[in-house]
Scaffold this motif. Structure first.
Motif, PDB file in Angstrom:
ATOM      1  N   GLU A  62      -6.462  -5.005   3.574  1.00  0.00           N
ATOM      2  CA  GLU A  62      -7.366  -4.463   4.589  1.00  0.00           C
ATOM      3  C   GLU A  62      -6.679  -3.402   5.438  1.00  0.00           C
ATOM      4  O   GLU A  62      -7.328  -2.627   6.119  1.00  0.00           O
ATOM      5  N   TYR A  63      -5.362  -3.359   5.389  1.00  0.00           N
ATOM      6  CA  TYR A  63      -4.602  -2.415   6.193  1.00  0.00           C
ATOM      7  C   TYR A  63      -4.567  -1.019   5.566  1.00  0.00           C
ATOM      8  O   TYR A  63      -4.331  -0.040   6.256  1.00  0.00           O
ATOM      9  N   LEU A  64      -4.797  -0.940   4.276  1.00  0.00           N
ATOM     10  CA  LEU A  64      -4.711   0.338   3.568  1.00  0.00           C
ATOM     11  C   LEU A  64      -6.089   0.861   3.216  1.00  0.00           C
ATOM     12  O   LEU A  64      -6.967   0.121   2.816  1.00  0.00           O
ATOM     13  N   ASN A  65      -6.245   2.172   3.320  1.00  0.00           N
ATOM     14  CA  ASN A  65      -7.535   2.761   2.954  1.00  0.00           C
ATOM     15  C   ASN A  65      -7.670   2.831   1.427  1.00  0.00           C
ATOM     16  O   ASN A  65      -6.685   2.707   0.690  1.00  0.00           O
ATOM     17  N   LYS A  66      -8.884   3.035   0.964  1.00  0.00           N
ATOM     18  CA  LYS A  66      -9.159   3.032  -0.485  1.00  0.00           C
ATOM     19  C   LYS A  66      -8.392   4.125  -1.214  1.00  0.00           C
ATOM     20  O   LYS A  66      -7.907   3.919  -2.326  1.00  0.00           O
ATOM     21  N   LEU A 100      -5.461   5.446  -0.470  1.00  0.00           N
ATOM     22  CA  LEU A 100      -4.058   5.075  -0.606  1.00  0.00           C
ATOM     23  C   LEU A 100      -3.891   3.955  -1.630  1.00  0.00           C
ATOM     24  O   LEU A 100      -3.007   4.006  -2.476  1.00  0.00           O
ATOM     25  N   LYS A 101      -4.744   2.946  -1.599  1.00  0.00           N
ATOM     26  CA  LYS A 101      -4.676   1.860  -2.592  1.00  0.00           C
ATOM     27  C   LYS A 101      -4.842   2.414  -4.003  1.00  0.00           C
ATOM     28  O   LYS A 101      -4.131   2.027  -4.917  1.00  0.00           O
ATOM     29  N   SER A 102      -5.774   3.335  -4.161  1.00  0.00           N
ATOM     30  CA  SER A 102      -5.999   3.946  -5.467  1.00  0.00           C
ATOM     31  C   SER A 102      -4.763   4.724  -5.917  1.00  0.00           C
ATOM     32  O   SER A 102      -4.339   4.624  -7.065  1.00  0.00           O
ATOM     33  N   TYR A 103      -4.184   5.492  -5.017  1.00  0.00           N
ATOM     34  CA  TYR A 103      -2.996   6.282  -5.341  1.00  0.00           C
ATOM     35  C   TYR A 103      -1.847   5.365  -5.775  1.00  0.00           C
ATOM     36  O   TYR A 103      -1.188   5.612  -6.782  1.00  0.00           O
ATOM     37  N   LEU A 104      -1.612   4.309  -5.013  1.00  0.00           N
ATOM     38  CA  LEU A 104      -0.513   3.396  -5.319  1.00  0.00           C
ATOM     39  C   LEU A 104      -0.699   2.707  -6.671  1.00  0.00           C
ATOM     40  O   LEU A 104       0.269   2.453  -7.385  1.00  0.00           O
ATOM     41  N   SER A 105      -1.945   2.423  -7.016  1.00  0.00           N
ATOM     42  CA  SER A 105      -2.188   1.709  -8.272  1.00  0.00           C
ATOM     43  C   SER A 105      -2.199   2.631  -9.486  1.00  0.00           C
ATOM     44  O   SER A 105      -2.103   2.169 -10.614  1.00  0.00           O
ATOM     45  N   THR A 106      -2.304   3.927  -9.271  1.00  0.00           N
ATOM     46  CA  THR A 106      -2.382   4.862 -10.411  1.00  0.00           C
ATOM     47  C   THR A 106      -1.174   5.790 -10.531  1.00  0.00           C
ATOM     48  O   THR A 106      -1.131   6.623 -11.424  1.00  0.00           O
ATOM     49  N   HIS A 107      -0.210   5.673  -9.640  1.00  0.00           N
ATOM     50  CA  HIS A 107       0.974   6.520  -9.683  1.00  0.00           C
ATOM     51  C   HIS A 107       2.240   5.669  -9.655  1.00  0.00           C
ATOM     52  O   HIS A 107       2.214   4.506  -9.291  1.00  0.00           O
ATOM     53  N   ASP A 146       6.627   9.826  -8.867  1.00  0.00           N
ATOM     54  CA  ASP A 146       5.689  10.948  -8.732  1.00  0.00           C
ATOM     55  C   ASP A 146       5.787  11.634  -7.363  1.00  0.00           C
ATOM     56  O   ASP A 146       5.256  12.724  -7.181  1.00  0.00           O
ATOM     57  N   ILE A 147       6.450  11.002  -6.407  1.00  0.00           N
ATOM     58  CA  ILE A 147       6.521  11.557  -5.050  1.00  0.00           C
ATOM     59  C   ILE A 147       7.678  12.544  -4.951  1.00  0.00           C
ATOM     60  O   ILE A 147       8.819  12.210  -5.242  1.00  0.00           O
ATOM     61  N   GLU A 148       7.356  13.763  -4.535  1.00  0.00           N
ATOM     62  CA  GLU A 148       8.392  14.777  -4.358  1.00  0.00           C
ATOM     63  C   GLU A 148       8.933  14.787  -2.936  1.00  0.00           C
ATOM     64  O   GLU A 148      10.096  15.099  -2.714  1.00  0.00           O
ATOM     65  N   PHE A 149       8.094  14.482  -1.959  1.00  0.00           N
ATOM     66  CA  PHE A 149       8.533  14.432  -0.567  1.00  0.00           C
ATOM     67  C   PHE A 149       7.650  13.444   0.191  1.00  0.00           C
ATOM     68  O   PHE A 149       6.541  13.133  -0.230  1.00  0.00           O
ATOM     69  N   TYR A 150       8.171  12.963   1.309  1.00  0.00           N
ATOM     70  CA  TYR A 150       7.444  11.972   2.085  1.00  0.00           C
ATOM     71  C   TYR A 150       6.296  12.625   2.849  1.00  0.00           C
ATOM     72  O   TYR A 150       6.423  13.703   3.392  1.00  0.00           O
ATOM     73  N   SER A 151       5.167  11.938   2.886  1.00  0.00           N
ATOM     74  CA  SER A 151       3.996  12.385   3.628  1.00  0.00           C
ATOM     75  C   SER A 151       3.514  11.247   4.517  1.00  0.00           C
ATOM     76  O   SER A 151       3.689  10.062   4.183  1.00  0.00           O
ATOM     77  N   ASP A 152       2.892  11.579   5.631  1.00  0.00           N
ATOM     78  CA  ASP A 152       2.335  10.569   6.527  1.00  0.00           C
ATOM     79  C   ASP A 152       1.272   9.720   5.835  1.00  0.00           C
ATOM     80  O   ASP A 152       0.939   8.635   6.313  1.00  0.00           O
ATOM     81  N   PHE A 153       0.773  10.193   4.709  1.00  0.00           N
ATOM     82  CA  PHE A 153      -0.187   9.461   3.900  1.00  0.00           C
ATOM     83  C   PHE A 153       0.341   8.059   3.567  1.00  0.00           C
ATOM     84  O   PHE A 153      -0.408   7.101   3.465  1.00  0.00           O
ATOM     85  N   PHE A 154       1.676   7.943   3.418  1.00  0.00           N
ATOM     86  CA  PHE A 154       2.309   6.684   3.026  1.00  0.00           C
ATOM     87  C   PHE A 154       2.695   5.801   4.212  1.00  0.00           C
ATOM     88  O   PHE A 154       3.208   4.701   4.025  1.00  0.00           O
TER      89      PHE A 154
END
Length: 174
Positions: free
Chosen positions: A39-43, A45-52, A56-64
């Protein structure tokens, strides 16, 4: 303040105080842990984490940031209420008392006796002494730890100030 609120507050404060490389390390450690607090993560972000993959991450983003906060919450969950209260009080510049079950569902590490593990003999690694709980006992050699439990414990406490550890973490007498 409840223990849960204090851990959340401290974690959200810490994310703004650590470097991007520290955030990347936490993200790597907790990449697949998002399922424990969905419930803490938006859809997105959950989708990204499950499909990548992490690679795949080149640099850190606030998205994470939500995943990093999960990692910080996990790290802070082994702090005792007194230590949490002290840190939150410093940040807020006001005296705060933290209440709640310190142990919750944690299991004490068979090596250092601090409550850090999520289950017993399940290859969890203690965040304090780094013993991997493979179920081995006192004089039994542990392949995972390359030592016996008693020898590993002795070496750990020779290098640590037990009093300082007890001031910070949740401890149980052996």
């Amino acid at each position: 303040m409840t223990r849960k609120e204090a851990i959340k507050f401290l974690s959200e404060y810490q994310i703004n105080a650590i470097s991007k490389s520290e955030k990347m390390n936490i993200l790597l450690d907790f990449w697949h842990s998002y399922e424990s607090d969905p419930e803490y993560l938006n859809k997105e972000l959950k989708s990204y984490l499950s499909t990548h993959d992490f690679d795949d991450i080149e640099f850190y983003s606030d998205f994470f940031d939500p995943v990093v906060i999960l990692g910080l919450k996990h790290k802070n969950s082994i702090l005792n209420n007194k230590f949490l209260a002290k840190n939150v009080s410093i940040i807020r510049s006001a005296e705060i008392k933290v209440v709640g079950d310190e142990i919750d569902q944690k299991v004490k590490c068979p090596c250092c006796y601090f409550y850090t593990l999520s289950s017993k003999s399940n290859y969890d690694v203690c965040a304090i002494c780094y013993w991997e709980d493979d179920g081995s006992h006192e004089e039994q050699y542990s392949v995972a730890n390359q030592n016996s439990l008693s020898a590993y414990r002795k070496n750990f406490f020779l290098k640590q100030d037990k009093t300082q550890l007890e001031e910070k973490y949740i401890f149980s007498k052996p």
